[in-house]
Design a protein around this motif. Structure first.
Motif, PDB file in Angstrom:
ATOM      1  N   ALA A   1      35.883 113.480 191.361  1.00 31.16           N
ATOM      2  CA  ALA A   1      35.440 112.832 191.565  1.00 31.16           C
ATOM      3  C   ALA A   1      34.618 112.475 190.098  1.00 31.16           C
ATOM      4  O   ALA A   1      34.338 111.775 189.689  1.00 31.16           O
ATOM      5  N   ARG A   2      33.284 113.267 190.639  1.00 34.11           N
ATOM      6  CA  ARG A   2      31.995 113.684 189.975  1.00 34.11           C
ATOM      7  C   ARG A   2      32.766 113.935 188.522  1.00 34.11           C
ATOM      8  O   ARG A   2      31.881 113.383 187.781  1.00 34.11           O
ATOM      9  N   LEU A   3      33.415 114.648 188.782  1.00 39.18           N
ATOM     10  CA  LEU A   3      33.803 115.784 187.767  1.00 39.18           C
ATOM     11  C   LEU A   3      34.596 115.043 186.385  1.00 39.18           C
ATOM     12  O   LEU A   3      34.481 114.130 185.441  1.00 39.18           O
ATOM     13  N   GLY A   4      35.514 113.802 186.689  1.00 36.18           N
ATOM     14  CA  GLY A   4      36.319 112.967 186.296  1.00 36.18           C
ATOM     15  C   GLY A   4      35.444 112.173 185.640  1.00 36.18           C
ATOM     16  O   GLY A   4      35.328 111.537 184.298  1.00 36.18           O
ATOM     17  N   THR A   5      34.112 111.029 185.699  1.00 36.57           N
ATOM     18  CA  THR A   5      32.903 110.635 185.385  1.00 36.57           C
ATOM     19  C   THR A   5      32.232 111.740 184.872  1.00 36.57           C
ATOM     20  O   THR A   5      32.411 110.521 183.475  1.00 36.57           O
TER      21      THR A   5
ATOM     22  N   MET B   1      43.541 121.555 184.833  1.00 33.95           N
ATOM     23  CA  MET B   1      44.809 121.950 185.153  1.00 33.95           C
ATOM     24  C   MET B   1      44.936 122.570 186.591  1.00 33.95           C
ATOM     25  O   MET B   1      45.759 122.079 187.020  1.00 33.95           O
ATOM     26  N   MET B   2      43.656 122.733 187.036  1.00 34.52           N
ATOM     27  CA  MET B   2      43.498 123.514 188.701  1.00 34.52           C
ATOM     28  C   MET B   2      43.673 121.932 189.289  1.00 34.52           C
ATOM     29  O   MET B   2      43.837 122.384 190.971  1.00 34.52           O
ATOM     30  N   PHE B   3      43.916 120.694 188.725  1.00 30.15           N
ATOM     31  CA  PHE B   3      43.807 119.509 189.564  1.00 30.15           C
ATOM     32  C   PHE B   3      45.423 119.152 190.060  1.00 30.15           C
ATOM     33  O   PHE B   3      45.776 118.690 190.326  1.00 30.15           O
ATOM     34  N   ARG B   4      46.181 119.446 188.623  1.00 25.07           N
ATOM     35  CA  ARG B   4      47.122 119.019 188.257  1.00 25.07           C
ATOM     36  C   ARG B   4      48.452 118.595 189.712  1.00 25.07           C
ATOM     37  O   ARG B   4      49.027 117.919 189.594  1.00 25.07           O
ATOM     38  N   ASP B   5      48.544 119.608 190.300  1.00 24.07           N
ATOM     39  CA  ASP B   5      49.260 119.598 191.490  1.00 24.07           C
ATOM     40  C   ASP B   5      49.165 119.443 192.999  1.00 24.07           C
ATOM     41  O   ASP B   5      49.177 119.926 194.208  1.00 24.07           O
ATOM     42  N   GLU B   6      47.481 119.118 192.943  1.00 19.80           N
ATOM     43  CA  GLU B   6      47.226 118.344 193.615  1.00 19.80           C
ATOM     44  C   GLU B   6      46.648 117.075 193.546  1.00 19.80           C
ATOM     45  O   GLU B   6      45.960 117.109 193.265  1.00 19.80           O
ATOM     46  N   PRO B   7      47.654 116.298 194.331  1.00 19.58           N
ATOM     47  CA  PRO B   7      47.521 114.701 194.212  1.00 19.58           C
ATOM     48  C   PRO B   7      46.129 114.193 194.924  1.00 19.58           C
ATOM     49  O   PRO B   7      45.682 113.304 193.839  1.00 19.58           O
ATOM     50  N   GLU B   8      45.485 114.073 196.118  1.00 19.52           N
ATOM     51  CA  GLU B   8      44.219 114.388 196.288  1.00 19.52           C
ATOM     52  C   GLU B   8      43.441 114.534 194.966  1.00 19.52           C
ATOM     53  O   GLU B   8      42.397 113.915 195.420  1.00 19.52           O
ATOM     54  N   LEU B   9      43.328 115.620 194.140  1.00 23.66           N
ATOM     55  CA  LEU B   9      42.337 116.059 193.734  1.00 23.66           C
ATOM     56  C   LEU B   9      42.663 115.595 192.317  1.00 23.66           C
ATOM     57  O   LEU B   9      41.792 114.584 191.576  1.00 23.66           O
ATOM     58  N   SER B  10      44.229 115.391 192.069  1.00 21.48           N
ATOM     59  CA  SER B  10      43.642 114.588 190.756  1.00 21.48           C
ATOM     60  C   SER B  10      43.546 112.770 190.772  1.00 21.48           C
ATOM     61  O   SER B  10      43.061 112.372 190.115  1.00 21.48           O
ATOM     62  N   GLU B  11      43.909 112.501 192.416  1.00 19.29           N
ATOM     63  CA  GLU B  11      43.407 111.298 192.213  1.00 19.29           C
ATOM     64  C   GLU B  11      41.975 110.833 192.184  1.00 19.29           C
ATOM     65  O   GLU B  11      41.743 110.002 191.767  1.00 19.29           O
ATOM     66  N   ALA B  12      41.295 111.922 193.147  1.00 22.92           N
ATOM     67  CA  ALA B  12      40.184 111.688 192.973  1.00 22.92           C
ATOM     68  C   ALA B  12      39.325 111.851 191.318  1.00 22.92           C
ATOM     69  O   ALA B  12      38.268 111.120 191.716  1.00 22.92           O
ATOM     70  N   TRP B  13      39.746 112.483 190.743  1.00 22.84           N
ATOM     71  CA  TRP B  13      38.840 113.012 189.547  1.00 22.84           C
ATOM     72  C   TRP B  13      39.969 111.629 188.865  1.00 22.84           C
ATOM     73  O   TRP B  13      38.857 111.146 188.053  1.00 22.84           O
TER      74      TRP B  13
ATOM     75  N   ASP C   1      39.918 108.869 189.631  1.00 18.83           N
ATOM     76  CA  ASP C   1      38.656 107.915 190.867  1.00 18.83           C
ATOM     77  C   ASP C   1      37.647 108.104 190.161  1.00 18.83           C
ATOM     78  O   ASP C   1      36.969 106.395 189.095  1.00 18.83           O
ATOM     79  N   GLY C   2      37.050 108.778 189.819  1.00 17.97           N
ATOM     80  CA  GLY C   2      35.777 109.202 189.214  1.00 17.97           C
ATOM     81  C   GLY C   2      35.842 109.337 187.470  1.00 17.97           C
ATOM     82  O   GLY C   2      34.702 108.054 187.075  1.00 17.97           O
ATOM     83  N   TRP C   3      36.657 108.795 186.735  1.00 16.94           N
ATOM     84  CA  TRP C   3      37.016 109.215 185.386  1.00 16.94           C
ATOM     85  C   TRP C   3      36.961 107.478 184.841  1.00 16.94           C
ATOM     86  O   TRP C   3      36.571 106.892 184.262  1.00 16.94           O
ATOM     87  N   ASP C   4      37.812 106.655 186.192  1.00 15.55           N
ATOM     88  CA  ASP C   4      37.970 105.012 186.054  1.00 15.55           C
ATOM     89  C   ASP C   4      36.676 104.652 186.144  1.00 15.55           C
ATOM     90  O   ASP C   4      36.414 103.052 185.849  1.00 15.55           O
ATOM     91  N   ALA C   5      35.557 105.632 187.128  1.00 15.32           N
ATOM     92  CA  ALA C   5      34.443 104.996 187.711  1.00 15.32           C
ATOM     93  C   ALA C   5      33.702 104.975 186.148  1.00 15.32           C
ATOM     94  O   ALA C   5      32.625 104.108 185.959  1.00 15.32           O
ATOM     95  N   GLY C   6      33.198 105.409 185.435  1.00 11.74           N
ATOM     96  CA  GLY C   6      32.762 105.773 184.591  1.00 11.74           C
ATOM     97  C   GLY C   6      33.314 105.494 183.316  1.00 11.74           C
ATOM     98  O   GLY C   6      32.417 104.225 182.701  1.00 11.74           O
ATOM     99  N   LEU C   7      34.135 105.224 183.208  1.00  3.56           N
ATOM    100  CA  LEU C   7      35.137 104.020 182.097  1.00  3.56           C
ATOM    101  C   LEU C   7      34.727 102.622 182.269  1.00  3.56           C
ATOM    102  O   LEU C   7      34.095 101.694 182.252  1.00  3.56           O
ATOM    103  N   GLU C   8      34.290 102.417 183.883  1.00  4.13           N
ATOM    104  CA  GLU C   8      34.075 101.146 184.591  1.00  4.13           C
ATOM    105  C   GLU C   8      32.492 100.660 183.869  1.00  4.13           C
ATOM    106  O   GLU C   8      32.195  99.547 183.775  1.00  4.13           O
ATOM    107  N   LYS C   9      31.829 102.263 184.046  1.00  5.33           N
ATOM    108  CA  LYS C   9      30.269 102.389 184.321  1.00  5.33           C
ATOM    109  C   LYS C   9      30.151 101.375 182.867  1.00  5.33           C
ATOM    110  O   LYS C   9      28.897 100.026 182.299  1.00  5.33           O
ATOM    111  N   ALA C  10      30.276 102.000 182.176  1.00  2.79           N
ATOM    112  CA  ALA C  10      30.517 102.383 180.573  1.00  2.79           C
ATOM    113  C   ALA C  10      31.384 100.054 180.056  1.00  2.79           C
ATOM    114  O   ALA C  10      30.375  99.941 179.383  1.00  2.79           O
TER     115      ALA C  10
END
Length: 99
Positions: A38-42, A54-66, A68-77
Motif C-alpha cells: 500500500a505504501r508503494l502504491g501511494t 508486475m510482481m503484484f499482478r498475479d497476487e490479488p491481495e498485493l494488487s489490491e493493497a497497492w 488501496d495505497g494509490w487511491d489513498a495518494g489520490l484522495e490526499k492530493a
C-alpha cells in the motif's frame, strides 16, 4: 521496500502461515507486506505511476493493497487541492485565494 522485496516477504509469510496458522508473528509479517504494498502504491501515485508492479499482478491481495495505497495518494492530493481552493462564492465576494 521495493516490489520484489515485498513480493518475497508476502510469499514467505504465506508459506509460514500455512505451517503455523495461528501464529500472530507470522500474521504480522503478512500484514506488514500488505502495508508495504500500500505504501508503494501511494509512492507510485506521487510519481505518476498508474500500474501496479508486475510482481503484484498475479497476487490479488498485493494488487489490491497497492491500489488501496494509490487511491489513498489520490484522495490526499484531492483533499489538499480542495483545501487550497476558495469557496465557490468567494470570488463573487471579492475574496482572493491564498498563495
Amino acid at each position: 521496500m521495493r516490489a520484489l522485496d515485498i513480493r518475497c516477504a508476502y510469499a514467505l509469510a504465506l508459506v509460514r502461515l500455512r505451517i503455523h496458522p495461528r501464529n500472530m508473528n507470522v500474521m504480522s509479517e503478512l500484514f506488514e507486506a500488505l502495508g508495504a504494498a500500500a505504501r508503494l502504491g501511494t509512492e507510485h501515485y506521487t510519481q505518476q505511476i498508474d500500474e501496479p508492479p508486475m510482481m503484484f499482478r498475479d497476487e490479488p491481495e498485493l494488487s489490491e493493497a497497492w491500489h488501496d495505497g494509490w487511491d489513498a495518494g489520490l484522495e490526499k492530493a484531492l483533499t489538499t487541492a480542495d483545501a487550497q481552493l476558495p469557496p465557490p462564492d468567494a470570488a463573487a465576494a471579492g475574496i482572493s485565494c491564498p498563495a
